[in-house]
Design an enzyme around this catalytic site. Structure first.
Site, mmCIF file in Angstrom:
data_model
loop_
_atom_site.group_PDB
_atom_site.id
_atom_site.type_symbol
_atom_site.label_atom_id
_atom_site.label_comp_id
_atom_site.label_asym_id
_atom_site.label_seq_id
_atom_site.Cartn_x
_atom_site.Cartn_y
_atom_site.Cartn_z
ATOM 1 N N LYS A 181 1.039 -1.302 0.157
ATOM 2 C CA LYS A 181 -0.041 -0.335 -0.230
ATOM 3 C C LYS A 181 1.224 1.303 0.112
ATOM 4 O O LYS A 181 1.554 1.687 0.894
ATOM 5 C CB LYS A 181 -0.968 0.134 1.548
ATOM 6 C CG LYS A 181 -2.160 1.331 1.304
ATOM 7 C CD LYS A 181 -3.320 0.778 2.034
ATOM 8 C CE LYS A 181 -4.420 1.778 2.016
ATOM 9 N NZ LYS A 181 -3.766 3.110 1.989
ATOM 10 N N CYS A 201 30.716 24.696 24.734
ATOM 11 C CA CYS A 201 30.972 23.004 24.706
ATOM 12 C C CYS A 201 29.679 22.553 25.830
ATOM 13 O O CYS A 201 29.970 22.765 27.250
ATOM 14 C CB CYS A 201 31.927 22.754 24.219
ATOM 15 S SG CYS A 201 31.745 21.131 24.171
ATOM 16 N N CYS A 216 32.708 20.547 27.113
ATOM 17 C CA CYS A 216 34.527 21.210 28.266
ATOM 18 C C CYS A 216 34.022 22.629 28.871
ATOM 19 O O CYS A 216 34.823 23.326 28.752
ATOM 20 C CB CYS A 216 35.693 20.858 27.140
ATOM 21 S SG CYS A 216 35.612 21.690 25.663
ATOM 22 N N CYS A 253 38.522 18.386 23.086
ATOM 23 C CA CYS A 253 37.524 18.159 23.815
ATOM 24 C C CYS A 253 37.346 16.513 24.481
ATOM 25 O O CYS A 253 37.051 15.453 23.801
ATOM 26 C CB CYS A 253 36.165 18.620 23.522
ATOM 27 S SG CYS A 253 35.502 18.138 23.849
#
Ligand SMILES: [Zn+2]
Length: 675
Positions: free
Chosen positions: A120, A416, A419, A439
Site C-alpha cells: 500500500k 560546549c 568542556c 575536548c
C-alpha cells in the site's frame, strides 16, 4: 473526554475536528493530525454513530471518502467508476474477521481463488484515462466520484507512458495507481526548499499530492514523482484481457505501467498473515519509498464483482492491512546537545516515549539549531515524529494548535556542554562547534567513528568500553589503540581475559585495512566514505595524498574547492602529521591495495582517451578509468575496447571509427562510472 460530553456534542466535536484535519491534509497539503490520531478519532465517531443512529448525518466525515472538491484552479473530472476507499484491518484478528465474512458470502469460493497481496504505497491516488492506448486525461481521486484534472502535470511523470505498450487494451480504460516520491527524492527536494527559504513538506505523500496540484507543469516536472499502477475501471461490460488481480498486474507491466514490487499471490489466510509479517518486518525497512501497509484483494475478478461494494464506495473484496503508524505525536521534553568527532554540536530531541513504526522511541535527530528555529520547536510542544525507512527517527515539526502557552523557546548553546569552551560558528555552514581539539566529547566520538564498521571495523569496542579506556587513561587518540595490551584491558572492570585478547586481535587485524578506510576513519572534514575511496584510488598512498596541492586535489572529479582545502589543511596540520607517523610506526597500512582497485565497470577494458574532454583532465580521466578496473593506453589498435573522445579528437578517433571500436563521450563515461 467523551465520557463527560453528551454523545451529540461529542459527535459534533469529532466531526469538526476531522473536517479541519481533512481540509489541512487534502487541500492545504499540511497535515495537522497523524494518521493514527485521525484513524482513532474516525473510529470513535463511527462507533458513536453506530450506537446512536439518531445522530446520523449525511455530511459526517464517516459518509465521505477523501477530499471535498472545493474552490480550485483545476477542472473537474468525473470518474468512469467511483474510486473507492478501503476498509482497514489493524491486526491479524481484524483481517481474519474480514476473511470469515467473505467465506460466508461466497460459500468458501474465496478460499479457492486466493488473494492477491500488494504494497500500500503512501502516495496520492490518481486515475489515468487511456483511449485507444493513448493517455488522454489524468485526475486525482477528489471525493471519489469527481476528481481534479491534472493531466498536464501527470504528463511530466516519466514512469507514466503516454501510449500503452503491447496489445489487447480496451478502447477506453481508466488505470488507477499511486503517485509517490522516494525518500531520497523527498529529502533532496526538502533540502532545496530549505535553501530557497520555502516551507518543507511533512512527508513524501503530501509532497506528491502538492506536486500534482501545481498550477505550472514545469514546477511538477521538478518534483521527483514516481508511479505504480494497481487497479482499473472500464465502462459497462467491456471484454478484458485478464481475469484476476494478479493477471491485471502482469498485464499492466506488459503495457508499460510500473507495478509495485513485493506482491504475492496467497492461497490461504495463513499465507496472507505470513506475507504481512514479512512485509512489516523485513521488506518495509528496505524499501526506498513509504508504504503504510499492504492491500489484500480477492484475486478472481468474477468473485470481486459478486461481492460488490458497500455504499457504492468501499469494496467488500479488498482490505488494507495497516501497520503500526510511522508517524506519531508526542511531547518534546528536552533538547540535548551532542558533541561530534569534528566538534560539531548537534541538538537531539528527548521525547516522551512513543510507539512509531513498531518501535518505542525516546530520541530523534534535529540536525542543527537553525532548523529548530525554522520549525519553531519549543520545549513542551506536542510534536510529530516520523520513523519510516530511516533508522534515525526525525521530528517533523510542532503541532501549534496543541500549544498551551507554557512552551519555552530554545536557543543554541554558547559553550560546549562537555568542556565549556566557547563555541564557534562557521559562517558558511549552519553548524556550531567546539573548537577544542582535546575536548573529551570529541575524543570519544572520534574513537567511536574510527572503530566503526564502515571505518576500521574493530569489533568489540562499544561507546561504553571506549569511555572506560579513556577514563583509565589508556587511550587519548586513535593511535593509542594500537599500543593496548591484553593485560591492560583485562585489568578493567567487566572485561574478561578472553574478550581482552579478542579485542587486541581485532585491533591488530585492522592494521591491514586499505587507505580508503583509514582516511574515512580519521574523519577529515567534508570527506565521507565515498570521497575517501576516490582520494585513495587517485593518490594511492598517504604520502602522495598529504603532499598534494589544493589544485591537484580540486582537479579530481568529485572533489570541490571546500573538500580540497580541507584535505590540504588536514595534511599540513602538525598534530595530524604526528598522529599519522605514530599509526605508520604501529604498522597501520598507508596505501590502497591494487586488488581493491581493479574491480569495476571497466574491468579488463583497454581504453584510449583522445581530444579535450569538457570537464575532466587527462590524468583525472585516467585515474577514474583505472579506478574502475580499466587500463588506459595511448594508441588505438585492434586490441582497444573503447575510445573516449572529446573536442578536437583527431586521427585516433578516425582510426577507432575505421576499426569499428565503440566511441563514447564524457557524459557517457561518467554515466558508466556511476557518477
Ligand atoms: Zn568541547
Amino acid at each position: 473526554m467523551s465520557a463527560e460530553a453528551s454523545p451529540a456534542a461529542r459527535a459534533t466535536a469529532l466531526r469538526r475536528q476531522l473536517d479541519a484535519a481533512a481540509h489541512a491534509y487534502y487541500v492545504l497539503d499540511r497535515p495537522t493530525l497523524s494518521d493514527a490520531a485521525y484513524d482513532q478519532l474516525f473510529r470513535e465517531l463511527q462507533a458513536l454513530e453506530r450506537d446512536h443512529p439518531e445522530l446520523a448525518d449525511a455530511d459526517s466525515p464517516t459518509q465521505r471518502v477523501g477530499a471535498a472538491v472545493g474552490a480550485s484552479h483545476l477542472a473537474k473530472h468525473t470518474h468512469l467508476v467511483p474510486m473507492g476507499s478501503l476498509d482497514n484491518a489493524f491486526d491479524e484478528a481484524e483481517l481474519a474477521e474480514w476473511e470469515g465474512r467473505l467465506r460466508k458470502l461466497t460459500g468458501d469460493a474465496v478460499a479457492t481463488a486466493g488473494y492477491c497481496c500488494e504494497l500500500k504505497i503512501d502516495g496520492a491516488a490518481i486515475s489515468l484515462t487511456y483511449r485507444d492506448g493513448a493517455l488522454v486525461s489524468a485526475a486525482t481521486r477528489g471525493n471519489g466520484s469527481v476528481g481534479e484534472e491534472v493531466t498536464a502535470n501527470v504528463r511530466t511523470i516519466p514512469d507514466i507512458p503516454r501510449h500503452l505498450a503491447g496489445t489487447g487494451w480496451p478502447s477506453l480504460i481508466e488505470l488507477r495507481g499511486e503517485v509517490f516520491m522516494t525518500f531520497e527524492g523527498f529529502e533532496r527536494m526538502n533540502a532545496e526548499r530549505v535553501r530557497a527559504g520555502e516551507p518543507v513538506f511533512a512527508n513524501p505523500r503530501n509532497a506528491a499530492a502538492g506536486a500534482l496540484r501545481q498550477k505550472d507543469p514545469r514546477e511538477t516536472a521538478k518534483r521527483p514523482l514516481r508511479f505504480f499502477g494497481y487497479a482499473f475501471a472500464v465502462p459497462g461490460a467491456a471484454p478484458l484481457p485478464f481475469r484476476s488481480q494478479w493477471e491485471l498486474l502482469e498485464t499492466l507491466v506488459a503495457w508499460g505501467i510500473p507495478v509495485a514490487p513485493a506482491r504475492r499471490h496467497c492461497a490461504s489466510l495463513e499465507a496472507v498473515h505470513d506475507w504481512a509479517r514479512t512485509l512489516e518486518r523485513e521488506i518495509r525497512p528496505t524499501l526506498p519509498f513509504a508504504i503504510d501497509g499492504g492491500v489484500v484483494k480477492v484475486n478472481a475478478l468474477a468473485l470481486q464483482a459478486e461481492l460488490g461494494v458497500i455504499g457504492g464506495r468501499v469494496p467488500r473484496w479488498a482490505i488494507a492491512r495497516k501497520f503500526a503508524p510511522d508517524l506519531a505525536e508526542t511531547t518534546l521534553l528536552d533538547i540535548e546537545v551532542q558533541v561530534g568527532r569534528t566538534g560539531a554540536l548537534t541538538p537531539r530531541a528527548v521525547l516522551a516515549p512513543v510507539e512509531v513504526g513498531g518501535a518505542t522511541i525516546t530520541y530523534a535527530t534535529l540536525h542543527n539549531f537553525d532548523l529548530i528555529a525554522e520549525k519553531d520547536l519549543r520545549l513542551g510542544d506536542v510534536v510529530q515524529v516520523k520513523r519510516a525507512g530511516e533508522v534515525i527517527p526525525q521530528v517533523i515539526g510542532p503541532v501549534p494548535e496543541r500549544r498551551t502557552g507554557t512552551e519555552r523557546t530554545v536557543s543554541a548553546p554558547r559553550r560546549c556542554p562537555v568542556c565549556a569552551t566557547p563555541v564557534v560558528r562557521d559562517e558558511a555552514e549552519v553548524a556550531i562547534s567546539c573548537p577544542n581539539v582535546a575536548c573529551p566529547g570529541r575524543r570519544l566520538e572520534a574513537l567511536a567513528h574510527f572503530t566503526s564498521r564502515e571505518a576500521m571495523d574493530i569489533r568489540g569496542l562499544s561507546h561504553q568500553r571506549l569511555e572506560q579506556l579513556i577514563a583509565a587513561g589508556l587511550v587519548t587518540d586513535v593511535a593509542d589503540l594500537y599500543a593496548l595490551t591484553a593485560e591492560q584491558i583485562g585489568g578493567l572492570e567487566r572485561f574478561a581475559d578472553r574478550s581482552a585478547e579478542q579485542l587486541v586481535t581485532a585491533i591488530a587485524a585492522s592494521k591491514t585495512q586499505p587507505l580508503s578506510r583509514l582516511l574515512h576513519a580519521l574523519g577529515i572534514r567534508h570527506v565521507g566514505a565515498e570521497s575517501a575511496k576516490l582520494l585513495a584510488r587517485a593518490f594511492g598512498t598517504m604520502a602522495a595524498l598529504t603532499a598534494a596541492t589544493v589544485e591537484q586535489l580540486e582537479a579530481l572529479h568529485g572533489v570541490g574547492r571546500t573538500m580540497a582545502e580541507a584535505v590540504h589543511a588536514w595534511g599540513h596540520d602538525p598534530v595530524v602529521r604526528a598522529l599519522l607517523a605514530r599509526l605508520a610506526q604501529a604498522g597501520v597500512r598507508m596505501d590502497e591495495p591494487q586488488a581493491a582497485v581493479a574491480d569495476g565497470p571497466f574491468r579488463g577494458l583497454k581504453v584510449v582517451l583522445t581530444g579535450t574532454l569538457p570537464t575532466l583532465g587527462r590524468s583525472e580521466a585516467t585515474a577514474l578509468i583505472e579506478g574502475a578496473g580499466g587500463k588506459v593506453t595511448s594508441a588505438v589498435s585492434k586490441a582497444t575496447d573503447l575510445v573516449v573522445a572529446g573536442e578536437e579528437a583527431g586521427s585516433k578517433l578516425e582510426k577507432a571509427t575505421a576499426l569499428g571500436i565503440p566511441v563514447i563521450d564524457e557524459p557517457e563515461l561518467l554515466r558508466r562510472l556511476g557518477r
